[in-house]
Design a protein around this motif. Structure first.
Motif, mmCIF file in Angstrom:
data_model
loop_
_atom_site.group_PDB
_atom_site.id
_atom_site.type_symbol
_atom_site.label_atom_id
_atom_site.label_comp_id
_atom_site.label_asym_id
_atom_site.label_seq_id
_atom_site.Cartn_x
_atom_site.Cartn_y
_atom_site.Cartn_z
ATOM 1 N N ALA A 88 0.699 -1.333 0.015
ATOM 2 C CA ALA A 88 0.190 -0.048 -0.035
ATOM 3 C C ALA A 88 0.775 1.253 -0.072
ATOM 4 O O ALA A 88 1.780 1.193 0.794
ATOM 5 N N VAL A 89 0.661 2.081 -0.721
ATOM 6 C CA VAL A 89 1.474 3.301 -1.029
ATOM 7 C C VAL A 89 0.703 4.445 -0.344
ATOM 8 O O VAL A 89 -0.652 4.607 -0.891
ATOM 9 N N VAL A 90 1.144 4.920 0.833
ATOM 10 C CA VAL A 90 0.102 6.185 1.259
ATOM 11 C C VAL A 90 0.728 7.524 0.436
ATOM 12 O O VAL A 90 1.906 7.850 0.732
ATOM 13 N N SER A 91 -0.332 8.157 0.112
ATOM 14 C CA SER A 91 0.038 9.397 -0.724
ATOM 15 C C SER A 91 -0.811 10.507 -0.259
ATOM 16 O O SER A 91 -2.227 10.291 -0.165
ATOM 17 N N ALA A 92 -0.362 11.595 0.257
ATOM 18 C CA ALA A 92 -1.120 12.829 0.582
ATOM 19 C C ALA A 92 -0.690 14.063 -0.306
ATOM 20 O O ALA A 92 0.256 14.909 0.130
ATOM 21 N N GLN A 120 5.049 3.990 -9.625
ATOM 22 C CA GLN A 120 5.527 3.058 -8.676
ATOM 23 C C GLN A 120 4.685 2.023 -8.658
ATOM 24 O O GLN A 120 4.958 0.884 -8.392
ATOM 25 N N CYS A 121 3.015 2.232 -8.482
ATOM 26 C CA CYS A 121 2.326 0.999 -8.508
ATOM 27 C C CYS A 121 2.470 0.222 -9.732
ATOM 28 O O CYS A 121 2.441 -0.813 -9.870
ATOM 29 N N ALA A 122 2.613 0.712 -10.936
ATOM 30 C CA ALA A 122 2.967 0.082 -12.239
ATOM 31 C C ALA A 122 3.955 -0.863 -11.858
ATOM 32 O O ALA A 122 4.168 -1.926 -12.584
ATOM 33 N N ASP A 123 5.069 -0.090 -11.229
ATOM 34 C CA ASP A 123 6.499 -0.915 -11.115
ATOM 35 C C ASP A 123 6.049 -2.269 -10.334
ATOM 36 O O ASP A 123 6.583 -3.469 -10.662
ATOM 37 N N PHE A 124 5.328 -2.059 -9.183
ATOM 38 C CA PHE A 124 5.199 -3.359 -8.483
ATOM 39 C C PHE A 124 4.093 -4.137 -9.261
ATOM 40 O O PHE A 124 4.491 -5.512 -9.252
ATOM 41 N N GLY A 179 4.581 -8.338 -10.660
ATOM 42 C CA GLY A 179 3.793 -9.313 -10.033
ATOM 43 C C GLY A 179 3.278 -8.974 -8.688
ATOM 44 O O GLY A 179 2.685 -9.930 -7.982
ATOM 45 N N ILE A 180 3.340 -7.815 -8.289
ATOM 46 C CA ILE A 180 3.076 -7.440 -7.079
ATOM 47 C C ILE A 180 2.042 -6.617 -6.739
ATOM 48 O O ILE A 180 1.912 -5.606 -7.556
ATOM 49 N N GLU A 181 0.712 -6.839 -5.934
ATOM 50 C CA GLU A 181 -0.181 -5.985 -6.070
ATOM 51 C C GLU A 181 0.111 -4.842 -5.201
ATOM 52 O O GLU A 181 0.815 -4.921 -4.176
ATOM 53 N N ALA A 182 -0.491 -3.901 -5.805
ATOM 54 C CA ALA A 182 -0.028 -2.489 -5.008
ATOM 55 C C ALA A 182 -1.538 -1.633 -5.203
ATOM 56 O O ALA A 182 -2.164 -1.611 -6.158
ATOM 57 N N LEU A 183 -1.729 -1.085 -4.169
ATOM 58 C CA LEU A 183 -2.996 -0.181 -4.012
ATOM 59 C C LEU A 183 -2.479 1.186 -3.408
ATOM 60 O O LEU A 183 -1.440 1.398 -2.726
ATOM 61 N N VAL A 184 -3.292 2.250 -3.667
ATOM 62 C CA VAL A 184 -3.014 3.609 -3.119
ATOM 63 C C VAL A 184 -3.875 4.086 -2.131
ATOM 64 O O VAL A 184 -5.160 3.892 -2.361
ATOM 65 N N ARG A 185 -3.352 4.325 -0.969
ATOM 66 C CA ARG A 185 -4.243 5.160 0.119
ATOM 67 C C ARG A 185 -4.079 6.551 -0.196
ATOM 68 O O ARG A 185 -3.046 7.046 0.178
#
Ligand code: NDP
Length: 302
Positions: free
Chosen positions: A51-55, A68-72, A76-82
């Motif tokens: 999880a990427v925390v972005s403010a 960065q999420c696209a890189d994950f 093959g790594i699931e990534a979500l943005v908070r």
């Protein structure tokens, strides 16, 4: 261009120009390692989710997070943005981090910078659960770095060590000079090199004779964030030069370019090995973060 597993470092050191450490090839090697780790995690039935925390409301910063999420995802790594607004308070960012700490389906947390004005980044980093701190910025992980755990430390510092190791040189007993003493690069690199028994000098803005120190370096790590501050005459003959700097500069003709902290061609004429910018430490740092994400999932308590 040099590539991992390529030419003998001793022969290369005798060449008139430094061998270029190919960061993309090295990153590829780490990505393959990451793929193997991921296969193991899957075989063990483990969740690997970052999880990427972005403010921020800044479009460029949001785009960076999306990349960065696209890189994950590509690894093959699931990534979500908070995602929080650019006006988020420290309490709100901390609450988001703590929610992710408690979430058993999230195995890694990345805190995207910059945070809104007035938020103390270190205070927020301290709230990330150390086992989920895949960037290696929690004080506990920095402490583990001091105790010799290479892979606990910040991704960029690990990438610097990967680049040095890729040359095949024996670090033990070497004069290492690091320019920069930041928490994510200079200090952890110094600790990692001390662990390997290099003789380490750390330079910063209060250093009186930067050139004099740099000239003694058999391993020179430039991480000041100052365009081409390391000139050719500051590089010792045969040195390994690792350039961490990423600086956007405007050339006399008005075009924009990314340069490192090292004057590349001049340094290359004296060094034995050198990292380019771009294409050096940068891609290795990204690959190290991916590997850390999978390692954290593998080590997660169940
Ligand atoms: P910081 O600004 O946090 O730290 C810079 C350090 O360099 C400080 O310790 C500062 O000294 C020192 N410094 C600055 N100017 C001089 C000078 N003229 N002489 C000697 N020392 C100097 O930067 P970071 O460590 O975060 O980043 C450094 C560079 O690396 C930046 O260009 C950044 O963009 C890049 N970077 C690259 C990454 C990658 O993946 N390749 C990842 C992270 C960063 P003092 O402490 O006295 O102020």
């Amino acid at each position: 261009m040099w590539s991992p597993g390529g030419k003998c470092p001793i022969l290369c050191a005798m060449a008139s120009q430094a061998q270029v450490i190919d960061g993309k090839a090295l990153a590829e090697k780490i990505r393959r390692e990451t793929g193997d780790l991921l296969a193991r995690a899957r075989a063990e039935g483990r969740v690997v989710r970052v999880a990427v925390v972005s403010a921020t409301d800044d479009a460029a910063a949001r785009m960076y997070v999306a990349r960065q999420c696209a890189d994950f995802a590509a690894a093959g790594i699931e990534a979500l943005v908070r995602e929080l607004p650019g006006a988020a308070t420290e309490a709100e960012v901390v609450a988001a981090v703590e929610g992710l700490n408690r979430d058993g389906e999230v195995t890694g947390i990345v805190l995207a910078l910059p945070l809104p004005d007035g938020i103390d980044v270190r205070r927020v980093q301290e709230r990330i659960r150390p086992a989920k701190d895949i960037e290696g910025v929690h004080p506990r992980n920095l402490g583990l770095t001091a105790l010799g755990r290479l892979r606990a430390g910040p991704s960029t510092a690990q990438a610097v060590i990967e680049a040095i190791d890729a040359t095949g040189i024996d670090v033990r007993g070497k004069e290492a000079v690091i320019v920069g003493r930041s928490q994510i690069v200079g200090k952890p690199v110094a600790l990692m090199l001390i662990e390997r028994r290099a003789t380490v000098t750390v330079c910063h803005t209060a250093t009186r004779d930067l050139a004099g120190h740099a000239r003694r370096a058999e391993i020179l790590v430039a991480a000041a964030g100052r365009p081409e501050i390391i000139t050719g005459d500051m590089v010792r003959e045969g040195a390994v030069v690792i350039d961490v700097g990423i600086n956007r500069v405007t050339l006399p003709d008005g075009t924009r370019r990314t340069v490192g902290d090292v004057r590349f061609e001049a340094a290359r004429a004296r060094a034995s090995w050198i990292t380019p910018v771009p294409g050096g430490v940068g891609p290795v740092t990204v690959a190290v973060l991916l590997r850390s994400a999978v390692s954290a999932a593998l080590e997660a308590e169940r």
